[in-house]
Design an enzyme around this catalytic site. Structure first.
Site, PDB file in Angstrom:
ATOM      1  N   ARG A 173       0.861  -1.184   0.000  1.00  0.00           N
ATOM      2  CA  ARG A 173       0.000   0.000   0.000  1.00  0.00           C
ATOM      3  C   ARG A 173       0.893   1.228   0.000  1.00  0.00           C
ATOM      4  O   ARG A 173       2.090   1.150   0.311  1.00  0.00           O
ATOM      5  CB  ARG A 173      -0.928   0.003   1.217  1.00  0.00           C
ATOM      6  CG  ARG A 173      -0.216   0.108   2.543  1.00  0.00           C
ATOM      7  CD  ARG A 173      -1.169  -0.034   3.711  1.00  0.00           C
ATOM      8  NE  ARG A 173      -0.494   0.231   4.976  1.00  0.00           N
ATOM      9  CZ  ARG A 173      -0.421   1.413   5.552  1.00  0.00           C
ATOM     10  NH1 ARG A 173      -0.979   2.469   4.968  1.00  0.00           N
ATOM     11  NH2 ARG A 173       0.206   1.586   6.696  1.00  0.00           N
ATOM     12  N   ARG A 177      -1.443  11.101   3.276  1.00  0.00           N
ATOM     13  CA  ARG A 177      -1.957  11.892   4.393  1.00  0.00           C
ATOM     14  C   ARG A 177      -2.500  13.199   3.834  1.00  0.00           C
ATOM     15  O   ARG A 177      -1.751  13.970   3.219  1.00  0.00           O
ATOM     16  CB  ARG A 177      -0.855  12.167   5.404  1.00  0.00           C
ATOM     17  CG  ARG A 177      -0.278  10.913   6.038  1.00  0.00           C
ATOM     18  CD  ARG A 177       0.750  11.274   7.086  1.00  0.00           C
ATOM     19  NE  ARG A 177       1.464  10.112   7.549  1.00  0.00           N
ATOM     20  CZ  ARG A 177       2.528  10.167   8.354  1.00  0.00           C
ATOM     21  NH1 ARG A 177       2.968  11.337   8.762  1.00  0.00           N
ATOM     22  NH2 ARG A 177       3.145   9.068   8.727  1.00  0.00           N
ATOM     23  N   ARG A 250      20.652  -7.104   0.829  1.00  0.00           N
ATOM     24  CA  ARG A 250      21.159  -5.904   0.179  1.00  0.00           C
ATOM     25  C   ARG A 250      22.091  -5.221   1.178  1.00  0.00           C
ATOM     26  O   ARG A 250      21.860  -5.260   2.391  1.00  0.00           O
ATOM     27  CB  ARG A 250      20.027  -4.951  -0.213  1.00  0.00           C
ATOM     28  CG  ARG A 250      19.204  -5.446  -1.367  1.00  0.00           C
ATOM     29  CD  ARG A 250      19.966  -5.417  -2.690  1.00  0.00           C
ATOM     30  NE  ARG A 250      20.207  -4.038  -3.136  1.00  0.00           N
ATOM     31  CZ  ARG A 250      21.109  -3.704  -4.056  1.00  0.00           C
ATOM     32  NH1 ARG A 250      21.881  -4.622  -4.589  1.00  0.00           N
ATOM     33  NH2 ARG A 250      21.243  -2.450  -4.430  1.00  0.00           N
ATOM     34  N   ARG A 281      20.473   8.781  -0.669  1.00  0.00           N
ATOM     35  CA  ARG A 281      20.208   9.932   0.185  1.00  0.00           C
ATOM     36  C   ARG A 281      21.497  10.527   0.719  1.00  0.00           C
ATOM     37  O   ARG A 281      22.551   9.893   0.697  1.00  0.00           O
ATOM     38  CB  ARG A 281      19.278   9.549   1.339  1.00  0.00           C
ATOM     39  CG  ARG A 281      19.767   8.432   2.241  1.00  0.00           C
ATOM     40  CD  ARG A 281      18.710   8.113   3.293  1.00  0.00           C
ATOM     41  NE  ARG A 281      19.131   7.039   4.191  1.00  0.00           N
ATOM     42  CZ  ARG A 281      18.460   6.669   5.290  1.00  0.00           C
ATOM     43  NH1 ARG A 281      17.350   7.301   5.599  1.00  0.00           N
ATOM     44  NH2 ARG A 281      18.887   5.694   6.051  1.00  0.00           N
ATOM     45  N   GLU A 301      24.842   7.969   0.986  1.00  0.00           N
ATOM     46  CA  GLU A 301      24.481   6.567   1.216  1.00  0.00           C
ATOM     47  C   GLU A 301      24.197   5.889  -0.128  1.00  0.00           C
ATOM     48  O   GLU A 301      23.317   6.322  -0.862  1.00  0.00           O
ATOM     49  CB  GLU A 301      23.255   6.484   2.119  1.00  0.00           C
ATOM     50  CG  GLU A 301      22.892   5.068   2.542  1.00  0.00           C
ATOM     51  CD  GLU A 301      21.763   5.047   3.560  1.00  0.00           C
ATOM     52  OE1 GLU A 301      20.744   4.389   3.296  1.00  0.00           O
ATOM     53  OE2 GLU A 301      21.904   5.696   4.618  1.00  0.00           O
ATOM     54  N   TYR A 349      13.887  -7.477   8.776  1.00  0.00           N
ATOM     55  CA  TYR A 349      14.152  -6.081   9.073  1.00  0.00           C
ATOM     56  C   TYR A 349      13.387  -5.718  10.339  1.00  0.00           C
ATOM     57  O   TYR A 349      12.224  -6.066  10.491  1.00  0.00           O
ATOM     58  CB  TYR A 349      13.704  -5.176   7.926  1.00  0.00           C
ATOM     59  CG  TYR A 349      13.929  -3.711   8.216  1.00  0.00           C
ATOM     60  CD1 TYR A 349      15.185  -3.146   8.035  1.00  0.00           C
ATOM     61  CD2 TYR A 349      12.905  -2.925   8.726  1.00  0.00           C
ATOM     62  CE1 TYR A 349      15.412  -1.814   8.338  1.00  0.00           C
ATOM     63  CE2 TYR A 349      13.120  -1.588   9.030  1.00  0.00           C
ATOM     64  CZ  TYR A 349      14.375  -1.044   8.827  1.00  0.00           C
ATOM     65  OH  TYR A 349      14.600   0.272   9.129  1.00  0.00           O
ATOM     66  N   ASP A 351      12.711  -2.485  13.296  1.00  0.00           N
ATOM     67  CA  ASP A 351      12.948  -1.167  13.873  1.00  0.00           C
ATOM     68  C   ASP A 351      13.543  -1.330  15.264  1.00  0.00           C
ATOM     69  O   ASP A 351      13.434  -2.388  15.892  1.00  0.00           O
ATOM     70  CB  ASP A 351      11.643  -0.375  13.946  1.00  0.00           C
ATOM     71  CG  ASP A 351      11.165   0.092  12.577  1.00  0.00           C
ATOM     72  OD1 ASP A 351      12.025   0.379  11.717  1.00  0.00           O
ATOM     73  OD2 ASP A 351       9.945   0.157  12.360  1.00  0.00           O
TER      74      ASP A 351
END
Length: 369
Positions: A173, A177, A250, A281, A301, A349, A351
């Site tokens: 998705r 906002r 990766r 970035r 990066e 992955y 957080d």
């Protein structure tokens, strides 16, 4: 009786939290890491008073108040809010996709106008019923302008292949906002440790034996003999000598530069979304802590192919790798005295708040056994 209760392989966040909890319970821990410093990918280097995130930007954010209170018991966090920018050509766009972004793209000023424009863009691709790849999925979700300017090039650089060669499920998705709010995260709590992440890691590991620069695989037998149990936070396929095949990742490459200027880009994070720009970035580290130094440090990066010897960052969670990981997981479950935790050992992955919570959960499970 062995010298330690736990040998903890990896001095990153997961290992440090587990070691702290074990020590508080009276357990003897030895923490080792192949790198020459503590903290894993959270390690910060002090350059001219700027805390440089050596292994990529880390912004702590969570909705879990227990986790937030836990990390703040070791170090106070500032009020940093992640509000990245995206650069495409000579234009800058706000992220995440919000009313500022839609105004910058199309000049629309109200939520109703923005929704109408997005629906207009999506209708062009209404014929795509079952997206065959990431490009079709993204076009169906957001239309051509957002995809072309802000998704396509960045994603292709990240994964090292064309969007038409990537599976559709990578983008399930696309959140829109319809407010003028550039806060990237929806979480209630967000910030950076005052003084950098080393303060957090050092507080977690206080009073614990830590041996940086120690490669577990070079001294495996003698290290295992020191403790009753092992917590392994490295790559699970390497632990089992790749017997079921190598898991894919990766990687990233960083180019850190000290510049004799007070401010380079005016924001901590600017993404470069054109495929032709080789880096994804630029990070300007002083902005994470509202630095006022007369110089600045920036980091380019670059996405990178993973090979042995490089740092694994992002798991490639496709069908093949998931099947390989399941085989390793089954092997791991057969080792009662070896615990596996962290993103590399669980091939996922994660957080930072999830990492803290998972380490606390694993420790609590130990106390019940």
């Amino acid at each position: 009786m062995k010298e330690y209760d736990y040998l903890i392989v990896g001095a990153g966040l997961f290992g440090a939290v587990f070691a702290h909890e074990a020590r508080c319970a009276g357990k003897r821990c030895l923490v080792i890491d192949k790198r020459g410093q503590r903290g894993g990918n959270l390690y910060c280097e002090d350059v001219e008073g700027i805390h440089v995130h050596k292994y990529g930007a880390h912004i702590f954010h969570t909705d879990n108040k227990e986790v937030w209170d836990y990390v703040n018991s070791f170090v106070k966090f500032n009020r940093y809010t992640n509000s990245p920018l995206a650069r495409f050509g000579d234009k800058l766009y706000n992220l995440p996709f919000n009313m500022n972004t839609f105004y910058q793209l199309w000049g629309v000023k109200t939520p109703a106008e923005a929704k109408e424009k997005i629906e207009e863009q999506r209708r062009e691709f209404a014929h795509i019923t079952e997206p065959a790849n990431l490009e079709e999925q993204a076009l169906k979700l957001c239309g051509k302008d957002i995809y072309r300017c802000l998704i396509k090039g960045y994603t292709e650089k990240q994964w090292g292949r064309a969007a038409t060669e990537l599976p559709a499920f990578i983008i399930r998705r696309i959140p829109f906002r319809f407010v003028y709010d550039n806060n990237y995260f929806n979480d209630a709590y967000q910030g950076i440790p005052k003084g950098g992440y080393n303060v957090l890691i050092d507080a977690l590991l206080e009073g614990i034996d830590v041996r940086p620069g120690t490669n577990y695989f070079e001294h495996r037998e003698e290290l295992n003999a020191l403790a009753d149990k092992v917590l392994f936070t490295g790559c699970i396929d390497e632990y089992f000598d790749f017997c079921c095949g190598r898991l894919e990742y990766r990687s990233l490459r960083f180019d850190h530069q000290l510049l004799d200027t007070e401010d380079f880009q005016g924001n901590a994070v600017v993404n470069y979304t054109e495929r032709e720009v080789p880096y994804t970035r630029i990070i300007e580290h002083k902005h994470f802590e509202y630095g006022t130094q007369p110089v600045t440090v920036i980091t380019y990066e670059y996405p990178d192919d993973f090979q042995p010897g490089k740092e694994p960052y992002y798991p490639v969670n496709d069908k093949r790798n998931t099947e390989i990981y399941q085989k390793y997981k089954e092997l791991a479950q057969q080792l009662p005295n070896v615990l596996f935790g962290g993103r590399l050992a669980q091939y996922a992955y994660a957080d930072m708040d999830d990492t803290v919570n998972a380490a606390l959960t694993l420790w609590r499970k130990q106390t019940r056994n």
